[in-house]
Design a protein around this motif. Structure first.
Motif, PDB file in Angstrom:
ATOM      1  N   SER A   1      27.130 182.968  10.685  1.00  0.00           N
ATOM      2  CA  SER A   1      26.507 181.881  11.423  1.00  0.00           C
ATOM      3  C   SER A   1      24.999 182.119  11.355  1.00  0.00           C
ATOM      4  N   VAL A   2      24.272 181.272  10.652  1.00  0.00           N
ATOM      5  CA  VAL A   2      22.860 181.503  10.369  1.00  0.00           C
ATOM      6  C   VAL A   2      21.977 180.733  11.348  1.00  0.00           C
ATOM      7  N   SER A   3      20.987 181.436  11.886  1.00  0.00           N
ATOM      8  CA  SER A   3      20.015 180.812  12.786  1.00  0.00           C
ATOM      9  C   SER A   3      18.662 181.471  12.562  1.00  0.00           C
ATOM     10  N   SER A   4      17.650 180.867  13.161  1.00  0.00           N
ATOM     11  CA  SER A   4      16.329 181.503  13.157  1.00  0.00           C
ATOM     12  C   SER A   4      15.729 181.331  14.536  1.00  0.00           C
TER      13      SER A   4
ATOM     14  N   GLY B   1      21.886 186.268  10.614  1.00  0.00           N
ATOM     15  CA  GLY B   1      23.234 185.864  10.245  1.00  0.00           C
ATOM     16  C   GLY B   1      24.212 186.668  11.080  1.00  0.00           C
ATOM     17  N   ARG B   2      24.995 185.973  11.870  1.00  0.00           N
ATOM     18  CA  ARG B   2      25.862 186.651  12.840  1.00  0.00           C
ATOM     19  C   ARG B   2      27.323 186.601  12.397  1.00  0.00           C
TER      20      ARG B   2
ATOM     21  N   SER C   1      29.740 192.186  17.601  1.00  0.00           N
ATOM     22  CA  SER C   1      29.230 191.279  16.577  1.00  0.00           C
ATOM     23  C   SER C   1      28.187 192.033  15.772  1.00  0.00           C
ATOM     24  N   LEU C   2      28.044 191.651  14.521  1.00  0.00           N
ATOM     25  CA  LEU C   2      27.041 192.248  13.641  1.00  0.00           C
ATOM     26  C   LEU C   2      26.033 191.171  13.271  1.00  0.00           C
ATOM     27  N   VAL C   3      24.755 191.468  13.451  1.00  0.00           N
ATOM     28  CA  VAL C   3      23.699 190.522  13.105  1.00  0.00           C
ATOM     29  C   VAL C   3      22.885 191.100  11.957  1.00  0.00           C
ATOM     30  N   ALA C   4      22.972 190.429  10.798  1.00  0.00           N
ATOM     31  CA  ALA C   4      22.130 190.775   9.660  1.00  0.00           C
ATOM     32  C   ALA C   4      20.811 190.041   9.875  1.00  0.00           C
TER      33      ALA C   4
END
Length: 142
Positions: A43-46, A54-55, A106-109
């Motif tokens: 799931s991409v956000s900024s 990216g989560r 959760s992993l956030v790249a």
């Protein structure tokens, strides 16, 4: 593939890379990172600063684990300046996906928009943000 593709954006003689923040090369690299994240099902956000996140959801409601680095490079920073941390985190996500592992957290790249500008050798606000994991966690939840 990710490291080589990122190194093409801003490549200069001698194998180094100069990818200043907010340039066409920076935009190309940002688009590549977003594309890679989406292909991995993240799931991409900024955020308001321009960091890309990216989560990958975990199975429990726990604070996320962050991995990543910056997108821009220092002057003649080399192929791995920032790229290794960002692409390395995405490789971890790919390995988890390939082995069908669901993590507790959760992993956030994370791909930071800038650490230090290669036009000026001084720290930018992102260094202050990096120092405060609490701030990063708040940004991810925004």
């Amino acid at each position: 593939a990710g490291l080589n593709a990122r190194a093409e954006a801003g490549a200069i003689d001698g194998g180094s890379v100069c990818r200043p923040t907010l340039t066409d090369d920076d935009k190309k690299c940002r688009e590549l990172v977003i594309s890679m994240m989406r292909k991995l099902g993240l799931s991409v956000s900024s955020d308001q600063i321009g960091n890309i996140m990216g989560r990958r959801e975990g199975r429990e409601d726990l604070p996320p684990v962050f991995t990543g680095s910056h997108i821009n490079t220092m002057r003649t920073g080399g192929r791995y300046d920032g790229a290794l941390g960002v692409v390395g985190g995405l490789e971890v996500v790919a390995a988890l996906n390939d082995t069908d592992v669901t993590t507790r957290h959760s992993l956030v790249a994370w791909a930071a928009w800038s650490t230090r500008s290669c036009e000026v050798e001084e720290q930018t606000p992102i260094r202050d943000i990096e120092a405060g994991l609490k701030v990063l966690l708040e940004l991810a939840d925004a």
